[in-house]
Design a protein around this motif. Sequence first.
Motif, short mmCIF file in Angstrom:
data_model
loop_
_atom_site.label_atom_id
_atom_site.label_comp_id
_atom_site.label_asym_id
_atom_site.label_seq_id
_atom_site.Cartn_x
_atom_site.Cartn_y
_atom_site.Cartn_z
N GLU A 116 0.82 -1.22 0.00
CA GLU A 116 0.00 0.00 0.00
C GLU A 116 0.85 1.27 0.00
O GLU A 116 0.77 2.11 -0.89
N SER A 117 1.68 1.43 1.01
CA SER A 117 2.49 2.65 1.11
C SER A 117 3.48 2.74 -0.03
O SER A 117 3.73 3.82 -0.57
N TYR A 118 4.05 1.61 -0.42
CA TYR A 118 5.02 1.58 -1.52
C TYR A 118 4.36 2.05 -2.81
O TYR A 118 4.92 2.85 -3.56
N SER A 119 3.15 1.58 -3.06
CA SER A 119 2.44 1.95 -4.28
C SER A 119 2.17 3.44 -4.32
O SER A 119 2.33 4.10 -5.36
N ASP A 144 6.15 -13.47 -0.63
CA ASP A 144 7.07 -13.76 0.46
C ASP A 144 8.08 -12.61 0.53
O ASP A 144 8.86 -12.41 -0.40
N PHE A 145 8.06 -11.85 1.62
CA PHE A 145 8.94 -10.68 1.73
C PHE A 145 10.27 -11.00 2.41
O PHE A 145 11.01 -10.10 2.79
N ASN A 146 10.58 -12.29 2.51
CA ASN A 146 11.90 -12.68 2.98
C ASN A 146 12.87 -12.60 1.80
O ASN A 146 13.27 -13.61 1.22
N LEU A 147 13.22 -11.37 1.45
CA LEU A 147 13.98 -11.09 0.23
C LEU A 147 15.39 -10.60 0.56
O LEU A 147 15.65 -10.13 1.66
N ARG A 153 16.98 -2.43 -0.91
CA ARG A 153 17.65 -1.17 -1.21
C ARG A 153 17.28 -0.66 -2.60
O ARG A 153 17.01 0.53 -2.80
N LYS A 154 17.26 -1.57 -3.57
CA LYS A 154 16.98 -1.19 -4.95
C LYS A 154 15.61 -0.55 -5.09
O LYS A 154 15.44 0.45 -5.80
N PHE A 155 14.62 -1.12 -4.41
CA PHE A 155 13.24 -0.64 -4.55
C PHE A 155 12.79 0.23 -3.38
O PHE A 155 11.62 0.58 -3.29
N ARG A 156 13.73 0.55 -2.52
CA ARG A 156 13.44 1.42 -1.36
C ARG A 156 12.24 0.90 -0.56
O ARG A 156 11.34 1.65 -0.18
N LEU A 157 12.25 -0.39 -0.32
CA LEU A 157 11.19 -1.02 0.47
C LEU A 157 11.44 -0.80 1.96
O LEU A 157 12.59 -0.72 2.40
N ASP A 158 10.37 -0.73 2.71
CA ASP A 158 10.46 -0.60 4.16
C ASP A 158 10.98 -1.92 4.74
O ASP A 158 10.42 -2.99 4.49
N ASN A 160 10.64 -3.12 7.51
CA ASN A 160 9.65 -3.79 8.35
C ASN A 160 8.87 -4.86 7.59
O ASN A 160 8.27 -5.75 8.20
N LEU A 161 8.90 -4.76 6.25
CA LEU A 161 8.21 -5.78 5.46
C LEU A 161 8.84 -7.16 5.64
O LEU A 161 8.19 -8.18 5.39
N LYS A 162 10.10 -7.21 6.09
CA LYS A 162 10.73 -8.50 6.33
C LYS A 162 9.99 -9.31 7.39
O LYS A 162 10.07 -10.53 7.44
N LYS A 163 9.29 -8.60 8.26
CA LYS A 163 8.52 -9.27 9.31
C LYS A 163 7.13 -9.69 8.83
O LYS A 163 6.40 -10.36 9.56
N TYR A 164 6.77 -9.27 7.61
CA TYR A 164 5.43 -9.55 7.11
C TYR A 164 5.30 -11.03 6.76
O TYR A 164 6.10 -11.57 6.00
#
Length: 442
Positions: A116-119, A144-147, A153-158, A160-164
């Motif tokens: 949501e926020s990323y979009s 799966d956000f275990n990336l 870094r490339k996509f400037r993801l939060d 915290n998504l790793k915990k999703y």
Amino acid sequence: MQTRYLTNWERVQLELIQAKEEGKDIKDYDEKVKSIENEPYENREKYSGALLDELNNLPVKDDFPFNEPNTLEEIKNNISEFPKMDICIDDEIIYDKIYGAWLGRIAGNWLGQPLESYSMTMGKNNIKAFLIEIGKLPLNEYIDFNLDDKIYRKFRLDNNLKKYSYNEGHSPEDDDINYTVLCLEIAKKYGKNFTSEDVAEAWLNNLPILHTCTAERVAYSNLCQLIMPPKSAIYRNPYREWIGAMIRGDLWGYINPGDPWRAAEYGYRDASISHTRNGIYGEMFISAMLASAYLFDNPIDVINTGLSVIPKESRLKVAIQDVINWSKIEPDWEKCLNKIYEKYGHYNTTHTINNACIVALSLIYGNKDFGKSICLAVMSGLDTDCNAATVGSILGLMIGAKKLPAKFIQPICDTAMTGVYKYNVVKVSDLAKETLNLIKKD
């Protein structure tokens, strides 16, 4: 969700945009707002508040090409039909449809929530690039956000998504589910003759203010100051046509099978405590679509029924009709999406009009395929969780719980968390049973 106060200074800048979209002449107001930017905080808040009131009181220009009434009576005078359909479905089938709608709403919300926020900040093209990078285009399942950190870094993801995780044994809390549950509580407590004042009381009794956003946050604050509906929707509220009401309309459709106008009227009573014009129409549109989804097999019929209960010369109706017309000549959903962005991309990423267009697109090009439809809603960007939740709700009701794909439904484990008092952890099947009981009381 927002966790801070909405200042008058923030609001007046948005009000300039909102007033212009409503067809008001805001000449000289840009300069007036700019002139107070460097004032001390207290003075800036005071002057911003005064400008908010001035802008809100401006008349709509005579040459504005749309006719957008705000009262229920005026809306009734601007629509051509009040659809009602005979429905002869036994309780078992109705329950399966209701259960499917609840599950579909939760699944769609869960799919879109992490993006949501990323979009909203990065846009649909970055969602596409991200999905390509992780090998998930076209999207057809939960992510799966275990990336790798490089992807973050490339996509400037939060981070915290790793915990999703989709292995929690329940869906997470979200306002898209909170309001559907809260509407259920309203219908249970106040009955089908509930008023906008009853909705306001239910909010204050059952939903903490920090679980609200934008228009709802302002309306809640207004209610605490004894500014009651419909003024609670208007006073210093530049978010009044944003998506908040549109995500609250589902329950009214669930409990009015075959009666789209009555569902829309319920939606009006709910929406008018926080929204005006197209914000209200958005909730009426969704409520009516769901009331008709019990009976129709074709998503276009559902969309057209939703359009029948909103003013024919409103910006929302014109926009949705555009999507329908584009879809007739454009087989590629992305090209249709580009047309939406070209014509309606000037609206805020959480506005009713552009997001309702994505809901319509997803239903049309998804063609009753549940997974494809909710994934289209997410890949299309803007308010990904709201749109996928609404699409999932409509498709879930049309298809029924038994036919929903397991990969989207099993992780829910028939359990949802909400921020609504007495409904902190609930069985989705119980919500469906309580919804069916409301229908049977009619």
